[in-house]
Motif scaffolding. Structure first.
Motif, PDB file in Angstrom:
ATOM      1  N   UNK A 113       0.815  -1.219   0.000  1.00  0.00           N
ATOM      2  CA  UNK A 113       0.000   0.000   0.000  1.00  0.00           C
ATOM      3  C   UNK A 113       0.854   1.277   0.000  1.00  0.00           C
ATOM      4  N   UNK A 114       1.666   1.421  -1.046  1.00  0.00           N
ATOM      5  CA  UNK A 114       2.566   2.587  -1.120  1.00  0.00           C
ATOM      6  C   UNK A 114       2.848   2.958  -2.575  1.00  0.00           C
ATOM      7  N   UNK A 115       2.885   4.253  -2.845  1.00  0.00           N
ATOM      8  CA  UNK A 115       3.326   4.772  -4.147  1.00  0.00           C
ATOM      9  C   UNK A 115       4.663   5.474  -3.961  1.00  0.00           C
ATOM     10  N   UNK A 116       5.637   5.102  -4.798  1.00  0.00           N
ATOM     11  CA  UNK A 116       6.891   5.848  -4.884  1.00  0.00           C
ATOM     12  C   UNK A 116       6.751   6.776  -6.084  1.00  0.00           C
ATOM     13  N   UNK A 117       6.853   8.067  -5.844  1.00  0.00           N
ATOM     14  CA  UNK A 117       6.658   9.069  -6.875  1.00  0.00           C
ATOM     15  C   UNK A 117       7.984   9.776  -7.153  1.00  0.00           C
ATOM     16  N   UNK A 118       8.460   9.684  -8.394  1.00  0.00           N
ATOM     17  CA  UNK A 118       9.720  10.311  -8.806  1.00  0.00           C
ATOM     18  C   UNK A 118       9.384  11.561  -9.618  1.00  0.00           C
ATOM     19  N   UNK A 119       9.901  12.716  -9.184  1.00  0.00           N
ATOM     20  CA  UNK A 119       9.557  13.984  -9.850  1.00  0.00           C
ATOM     21  C   UNK A 119      10.797  14.823 -10.164  1.00  0.00           C
ATOM     22  N   UNK A 120      10.711  15.570 -11.260  1.00  0.00           N
ATOM     23  CA  UNK A 120      11.786  16.473 -11.637  1.00  0.00           C
ATOM     24  C   UNK A 120      11.806  16.701 -13.134  1.00  0.00           C
ATOM     25  N   UNK A 121      12.519  17.738 -13.570  1.00  0.00           N
ATOM     26  CA  UNK A 121      12.610  18.090 -14.985  1.00  0.00           C
ATOM     27  C   UNK A 121      14.065  18.200 -15.414  1.00  0.00           C
ATOM     28  N   UNK A 122      14.255  18.315 -16.719  1.00  0.00           N
ATOM     29  CA  UNK A 122      15.558  18.548 -17.368  1.00  0.00           C
ATOM     30  C   UNK A 122      16.484  17.334 -17.355  1.00  0.00           C
ATOM     31  N   UNK A 123      16.593  16.648 -16.251  1.00  0.00           N
ATOM     32  CA  UNK A 123      17.530  15.524 -16.134  1.00  0.00           C
ATOM     33  C   UNK A 123      17.048  14.359 -17.007  1.00  0.00           C
ATOM     34  N   UNK A 124      17.794  13.996 -18.066  1.00  0.00           N
ATOM     35  CA  UNK A 124      17.361  12.920 -18.958  1.00  0.00           C
ATOM     36  C   UNK A 124      17.450  11.530 -18.330  1.00  0.00           C
ATOM     37  N   UNK A 125      18.056  11.432 -17.136  1.00  0.00           N
ATOM     38  CA  UNK A 125      18.237  10.123 -16.502  1.00  0.00           C
ATOM     39  C   UNK A 125      17.189   9.806 -15.446  1.00  0.00           C
ATOM     40  N   UNK A 126      16.206  10.684 -15.254  1.00  0.00           N
ATOM     41  CA  UNK A 126      15.229  10.443 -14.196  1.00  0.00           C
ATOM     42  C   UNK A 126      14.337   9.243 -14.470  1.00  0.00           C
ATOM     43  N   UNK A 127      13.989   9.016 -15.727  1.00  0.00           N
ATOM     44  CA  UNK A 127      13.138   7.855 -16.029  1.00  0.00           C
ATOM     45  C   UNK A 127      13.873   6.545 -15.758  1.00  0.00           C
ATOM     46  N   UNK A 128      15.166   6.498 -16.082  1.00  0.00           N
ATOM     47  CA  UNK A 128      15.937   5.281 -15.791  1.00  0.00           C
ATOM     48  C   UNK A 128      16.165   5.147 -14.290  1.00  0.00           C
ATOM     49  N   UNK A 129      16.246   6.274 -13.594  1.00  0.00           N
ATOM     50  CA  UNK A 129      16.373   6.262 -12.132  1.00  0.00           C
ATOM     51  C   UNK A 129      15.124   5.648 -11.504  1.00  0.00           C
ATOM     52  N   UNK A 130      13.958   6.029 -12.018  1.00  0.00           N
ATOM     53  CA  UNK A 130      12.706   5.449 -11.526  1.00  0.00           C
ATOM     54  C   UNK A 130      12.676   3.948 -11.778  1.00  0.00           C
ATOM     55  N   UNK A 131      13.185   3.537 -12.943  1.00  0.00           N
ATOM     56  CA  UNK A 131      13.214   2.108 -13.266  1.00  0.00           C
ATOM     57  C   UNK A 131      14.153   1.331 -12.348  1.00  0.00           C
ATOM     58  N   UNK A 132      15.283   1.957 -11.983  1.00  0.00           N
ATOM     59  CA  UNK A 132      16.219   1.314 -11.051  1.00  0.00           C
ATOM     60  C   UNK A 132      15.560   1.082  -9.689  1.00  0.00           C
ATOM     61  N   UNK A 133      14.843   2.072  -9.213  1.00  0.00           N
ATOM     62  CA  UNK A 133      14.153   1.936  -7.938  1.00  0.00           C
ATOM     63  C   UNK A 133      13.085   0.854  -8.016  1.00  0.00           C
ATOM     64  N   UNK A 134      12.374   0.817  -9.144  1.00  0.00           N
ATOM     65  CA  UNK A 134      11.327  -0.197  -9.318  1.00  0.00           C
ATOM     66  C   UNK A 134      11.897  -1.611  -9.242  1.00  0.00           C
ATOM     67  N   UNK A 135      13.112  -1.785  -9.736  1.00  0.00           N
ATOM     68  CA  UNK A 135      13.743  -3.112  -9.707  1.00  0.00           C
ATOM     69  C   UNK A 135      14.120  -3.553  -8.299  1.00  0.00           C
ATOM     70  N   UNK A 136      14.315  -2.579  -7.401  1.00  0.00           N
ATOM     71  CA  UNK A 136      14.846  -2.915  -6.092  1.00  0.00           C
ATOM     72  C   UNK A 136      13.801  -3.003  -4.983  1.00  0.00           C
ATOM     73  N   UNK A 137      12.574  -2.608  -5.278  1.00  0.00           N
ATOM     74  CA  UNK A 137      11.564  -2.674  -4.216  1.00  0.00           C
ATOM     75  C   UNK A 137      10.861  -4.029  -4.195  1.00  0.00           C
TER      76      UNK A 137
END
Length: 454
Positions: free
Chosen positions: A430-454
């Motif tokens: 029962x939890x949402x991890x929300x990744x937010x931010x602009x400009x950084x082209x690596x944020x989507x891959x960062x979100x994917x890395x976190x998704x792999x580890x939870x």
């Protein structure tokens, strides 16, 4: 207009969209970017080359005597090697916004303005018009999932119809350069500029609109520029396109548009407002209201706007990636996720020292007001893209305020430390991890890395 263009920073969302559009009209287009590698091609470079755009490392080698115009954004400083080479060859240097204005003057244009929701609304309008047989063209700031499925970046399209849909930017003042047939003003909030400056820009934007100026009826500040109630959209007052009966069920929202049922695979009340805006603009082109409502229901979204990276319905555990970067967007994204689970762990990376300096007080106040006792706000280091900038402010000014209001907030620092903090604080269910931010082209891959580890 020229026949041979070179874009400095062609991988940027605004630049790549115009480059692709021009290539689609038969122009010769090439460009460079500091993110391009001489040894290994990234996805954006591959997609641009697939569209027929020749790509170069940012060293000046792509600019030749055959280049007729060099296109730059406000992010490109005069010291840039390619800016200097263009000067040495007496090649005209044109700002991105000026070129977009020239393009929009050549075709009937729908221009979307406002401080939040521009990319989503622009995409929704394009989607409705396409579904309703209008065959529109598109130049926007974020890739549509429906176009990305074709192996493209997704932020540009060359249609055969009479309409071009564009995202118009107020942050650099360029919105005053457009003369659209139809214009939308989604909202006016202190972001990049003071509200008084924004109102002046949007007032000029209105004066340049040829047919219909459409505003959000929910806010007095947007209604101060009202042209006609019948053009407008919203949930308050008497707009021509009115939304009622909003409900969110997981990752789906439902509401009524002038009494017609509408459902959308999206989250948050702000996306209902975006949909109402898109429907209002589409109706102005001659699309029937019922057809617009039906068309928007299978809108598949855009890149990094409430994108579901991981969904575990069994554990009720989700990772969401979002472009939110100003105070109201951050607060709206958190609220939307609060409708899904009892806990939200929200990570935010400020997208520049200047923006943080400008908005830190509003950001701190709005996040503090939004967070529940169960939620956690994790702040990362400021994203620095290079160049000359004053780095005299820290995200700790935001975290200190939020903590002082009795809410849970941690300024964790770099991405590795933030990831450890996020994973350590995630509930098993029962939890949402929300990744937010602009400009950084690596944020989507960062979100994917976190998704792999939870």
């Amino acid at each position: 207009m020229y026949n041979n263009y070179f874009f400095v920073g062609v991988a940027g969302t605004g630049m790549s969209a115009i480059a692709q559009y021009l290539r689609g009209t038969g122009k010769r287009v090439s460009g460079s970017d500091r993110l391009f590698s001489k040894t290994e091609k990234g996805e954006t470079q591959i997609q641009l080359e697939r569209a027929g755009i020749e790509c170069f490392f940012q060293d000046g080698s792509g600019i030749t005597a055959e280049t007729e115009a060099v296109i730059v954004s406000t992010a490109i400083e005069e010291s840039n090697v390619e800016y200097q080479k263009a000067l040495s060859l007496n090649i005209p240097i044109i700002k991105r916004s000026k070129l977009l204005a020239e393009i929009s003057d050549s075709i009937k244009t729908i221009a979307v303005g406002g401080t939040s929701g521009k990319s989503t609304t622009t995409a929704m309008i394009f989607h409705i018009l396409q579904k309703c047989g209008k065959e529109p063209s598109l130049i926007t700031g974020a890739g549509l999932a429906s176009i990305q499925k074709q192996g493209l970046i997704g932020n540009a399209w060359n249609g055969k119809g009479e309409w071009l849909v564009i995202e118009s930017d107020e942050s650099d003042g360029s919105i005053v350069n457009y003369n659209p047939e139809i214009a939308l003003l989604l909202n006016v909030e202190r972001d990049h500029k003071e509200e008084s400056e924004l109102l002046e820009l949007f007032s000029t934007f209105k004066s340049h609109t040829k047919k219909a100026f459409i505003v959000n009826s929910n806010y007095p500040i947007t209604m101060s520029l009202n042209q006609a109630d019948a053009n407008n959209f919203g949930t308050e007052g008497n707009p021509g396109i009115k939304g009622t009966d909003f409900k969110q069920d997981g990752f789906c929202i439902k509401f009524k548009v002038n009494g017609l049922d509408c459902s959308l695979h999206a989250i948050g009340k702000h996306n209902m407002e975006n949909a109402l805006a898109a429907i209002a603009a589409s109706v102005q082109t001659g699309v029937k209201l019922e057809d617009a409502v039906k068309a928007i229901e299978d809108f598949s979204g855009i890149y990094r706007r409430a994108a579901l990276v991981k969904g575990d319905d069994k554990r009720h555990l989700y990772v969401v990636d979002d472009f939110a970067h100003n105070p109201s967007e951050v607060a709206s994204a958190i609220k939307a996720c609060q409708n899904i689970t009892s806990k939200v762990v929200a990570y935010f990376q400020p997208h520049g020292f200047g923006p943080l300096r400008f908005m830190h007080q509003e950001l701190a106040e709005m996040v503090a007001d939004t967070l529940r006792a169960s939620d956690l706000f994790v702040l990362g280091d400021v994203y620095y893209a290079g160049g000359t900038v004053n780095r005299d402010i820290s995200p700790s000014v935001v975290s200190d305020y939020i903590i002082a209001q009795g809410k849970n907030c941690i300024f964790a620092g770099d991405k590795a430390a933030c990831k450890d903090t996020i994973i350590r604080n995630v509930s098993k269910t029962d939890c949402v991890i929300l990744i937010m931010g602009a400009r950084d082209p690596n944020l989507s891959s960062y979100a994917a890395q976190i998704a792999e580890e939870i």
